[in-house]
Design a protein around this motif. Structure first.
Motif, PDB file in Angstrom:
ATOM      1  N   PRO A 263       0.631  -1.159   0.199  1.00 29.66           N
ATOM      2  CA  PRO A 263       0.228  -0.025  -0.140  1.00 29.66           C
ATOM      3  C   PRO A 263       0.763   1.778   0.134  1.00 29.66           C
ATOM      4  O   PRO A 263       0.521   2.093  -0.270  1.00 29.66           O
ATOM      5  CB  PRO A 263      -0.956  -0.380   1.655  1.00 29.66           C
ATOM      6  N   LEU A 267       0.351   4.370  -2.904  1.00 32.58           N
ATOM      7  CA  LEU A 267       0.077   5.971  -2.415  1.00 32.58           C
ATOM      8  C   LEU A 267       1.705   6.680  -2.711  1.00 32.58           C
ATOM      9  O   LEU A 267       1.012   7.634  -3.429  1.00 32.58           O
ATOM     10  CB  LEU A 267       0.098   5.862  -0.762  1.00 32.58           C
ATOM     11  N   GLY A 271       0.163   7.788  -6.850  1.00 34.46           N
ATOM     12  CA  GLY A 271       0.222   9.134  -5.653  1.00 34.46           C
ATOM     13  C   GLY A 271       1.045  10.021  -7.231  1.00 34.46           C
ATOM     14  O   GLY A 271       0.097  10.921  -7.787  1.00 34.46           O
ATOM     15  N   ASN A 288      -5.280   0.475  -5.348  1.00 35.13           N
ATOM     16  CA  ASN A 288      -5.382   0.347  -3.636  1.00 35.13           C
ATOM     17  C   ASN A 288      -5.430  -0.046  -2.885  1.00 35.13           C
ATOM     18  O   ASN A 288      -5.849  -0.821  -1.937  1.00 35.13           O
ATOM     19  CB  ASN A 288      -5.938   2.078  -3.462  1.00 35.13           C
TER      20      ASN A 288
END
Length: 611
Positions: A263, A267, A271, A288
């Motif tokens: 995870p 991120l 991202g 995700n």
């Protein structure tokens, strides 16, 4: 691996069904991706399109309803397919468990004494219970678990690659590391689980032996000692279990840590890609959400490998049991099948070697049908070995044993043993009624025949019991005296109407009057059964047609009671010792004195009565 091949060989008859069910179960596994994928579609095709609609929401609402309906429908289908597959696989596991236990019970019935001498009862029970359950666990959970991990990981990877190759590679970088850690764990853990399995076997054997010897333990007031011994076995098992668990815990943090890192990668990398417009918000949400479908297989793989080490240790024991073969078995080719044997027995230059020790050496004799033979001799002279050669509990290593002029190895074993009734000194009675114990060798025996053989064996105590022949007795005859158990064992041997009746010191626990009555009953039995009696007392042997004296595996003396007394030797020594005299002359004088005393007593009684 040989363990998997062996397990596969045990699944004859339902392999195709099992493979179909495993493939079917992969469908709901793949369908685990549906929620993240449909959620991505809802974000990209509905939520992000709201500003473009300028208040006209009917089309978006309609699409949202369709996507939600699709999600619910797929969940329902996935649930039913999973339930059907799991029930089917469980049935395959239960089928293996049933078939294996049935086959192994059949094998255990046919294995000879040598096998039971090498293997403890507690260990065999562990194989038939916990080890067999572990085999079922391999079918129901382990193989399916590995397939689910592989399928879920590959399905997730394929979907992720279709969306963004670089982000997917960033997530998969931990996969080789986790597999290396898992492989190292599998190599390290195997010896620990083998040791754990051995400790379990020893603990079960100790418990089983303790239960069987309960009366002996109480008789010597050794409860505290036995509790201490079991406590040591229990502690050994606990320590082995803890040690094996700690091996897993040494590797678990690495596997769990790398799995939980996924995870963070999504991120950070995801991202950045989202901000740069390389992926959509829906794709970011899907990645995700799918982290767990990528992490779960890697995490579960470690636990599956942990269970696999237990599985391998148990399967090794099952394979060992499955490969066991009796040393005494039917020859290949045509066998002699006779419903009723005449009972002529011949030992022709018979030699037997057990564990590199000569037990019988060049023994020769012939017993005619209906003849009664007594075997006597010191402990270890070969008496029990001799009778074990007749019913093929063991096979001779030299010469031949013949019944009705046919080598016993040419008979079908079942036919041979059904014609031989045997009653041992160490009696085993089943936890059942008395009549079923007596009729064990012939379940079609009628009540009147059961009562008749009980009378022949002088088991008159049965009629005094509250429920008579329907009385339940405990395991191994608990609740009965030694003499009562021996008389029931004798009745069981007589009940099959044998051609050869073998009594291995069967009356050692009964009084001499009862033994005399039993002996007379056996001599007056209908039929023409050949009788072989192993005896320690001259009183048990004196009325036999011939008496064989064994010494160091050979026949040292042979003859009738009177002939052996005149010859001198072992039989005369036993006779004089048990009579409490030092010579035959003294014995003869004692007999005359006893006769005179008895006559005077009778005359005295006669005078008193006359007066």
């Amino acid at each position: 691996m040989k363990q998997i091949k062996w397990l596969w060989s045990q699944m004859k008859g339902y392999r195709t069904q099992y493979v179909f069910l495993l493939i079917l179960l992969m469908i709901p596994v793949i369908m685990q991706l549906q929620n993240p994928i449909i959620s991505q579609m809802i974000v990209d095709q509905v939520i992000l399109k709201i500003p473009e609609q300028k208040g006209n929401m009917e089309e978006l609402i309609d699409k949202l309803i369709r996507l939600l309906a699709l999600m619910i429908s797929l969940m329902v289908v996935r649930t039913f397919v999973w339930r059907f597959g799991i029930i089917g696989v469980e049935r395959c596991g239960q089928k293996f468990l049933y078939d294996f236990k049935r086959q192994m019970f059949h094998k255990l019935q046919n294995l000879d004494r040598g096998f039971y001498k090498r293997n403890e009862t507690g260990d065999l029970m562990t194989r038939l219970t916990s080890d067999a359950e572990m085999g079922k666990h391999g079918i129901v959970a382990l193989l399916r678990g590995f397939m689910e991990c592989f399928t879920l990981y590959m399905a997730t990877a394929i979907y992720m690659f279709s969306k963004n190759v670089i982000l997917t590679l960033g997530l998969m970088v931990f996969t080789p590391i986790i597999f290396v850690v898992t492989y190292k764990f599998s190599k390290t853990a195997r010896p620990y689980y083998m040791r754990l399995r051995e400790k379990l076997s020893k603990m079960n054997s100790n418990a089983q032996e303790n239960i069987e010897a309960n009366r002996v333990i109480k008789a010597f007031a050794r409860e505290d000692y036995e509790e201490k011994k079991f406590k040591e076995r229990n502690e050994d098992f606990r320590e082995a279990n803890i040690t094996a668990s700690f091996v897993w815990l040494r590797f678990y943090p690495a596997i769990e840590g790398f799995s939980q890192a996924l995870p963070i990668v999504v991120l950070v990398v995801g991202g950045i890609f989202l901000m740069n417009g390389k992926i959509s918000a829906g794709t970011f949400l899907a990645f995700n959400s799918l982290c767990w479908t990528l992490a779960a297989p890697m995490r579960n793989m470690g636990m599956l490998v942990n269970d696999t080490q237990r599985f391998m240790a148990s399967i090794d024991k099952l394979m060992e049991l499955d490969a066991a073969e009796p040393t005494v078995k039917n020859r290949e080719g045509e066998l002699v099948v006779k419903e009723k044997l005449e009972g002529k027995i011949e030992f022709r230059d018979v030699s037997v070697k057990l564990e590199h020790t000569d037990v019988l050496e060049h023994v020769n004799f012939t017993i005619q049908p209906g003849e009664t033979i007594a075997l006597m001799g010191p402990t270890g002279s070969g008496k029990t070995t001799m009778i074990n050669c007749i019913n093929r509990f063991i096979d001779v290593t030299g010469g031949a044993v013949l019944i009705d002029d046919i080598d016993v190895r040419d008979y079908d074993i079942d036919v041979l043993r059904k014609n031989i009734g045997i009653a041992n000194q160490d009696v085993f009675l089943f936890s059942d009624t008395i009549n079923r114990n007596i009729a064990f060798g012939n379940t079609m025996l009628r009540s009147n025949k059961i009562e008749r053989v009980a009378k022949l064996a002088r088991a008159d105590f049965v009629w005094r019991m509250q429920n008579g022949f329907d009385t339940m007795i405990g395991e191994r005859g608990t609740g009965l005296s030694g003499g009562q158990k021996q008389r029931l064992a004798l009745a069981r041997a007589i009940a099959i109407n044998p051609s050869v009746l073998i009594l291995d010191d069967t009356t050692s626990a009964v009084d001499m009057n009862t033994e005399s009555e039993i002996r007379d009953n056996l001599l007056g039995m209908s039929g023409n059964a050949t009788k072989i009696i192993i005896a320690q007392r001259y009183f048990s042997a004196m009325k036999a047609d011939r008496i064989f004296i064994l010494d160091h595996g050979s026949i040292a003396e042979m003859g009738s009671h009177k002939e052996l007394l005149r010859q001198g030797g072992y039989y005369q020594e036993i006779y004089l010792l048990q009579r409490g005299v030092s010579s035959l002359e003294e014995d003869e004088e004692d007999r005359r004195n006893l006769s005179d005393t008895s006559e005077e007593s009778n005359n005295g009684m006669g005078v008193r009565v006359h007066g």
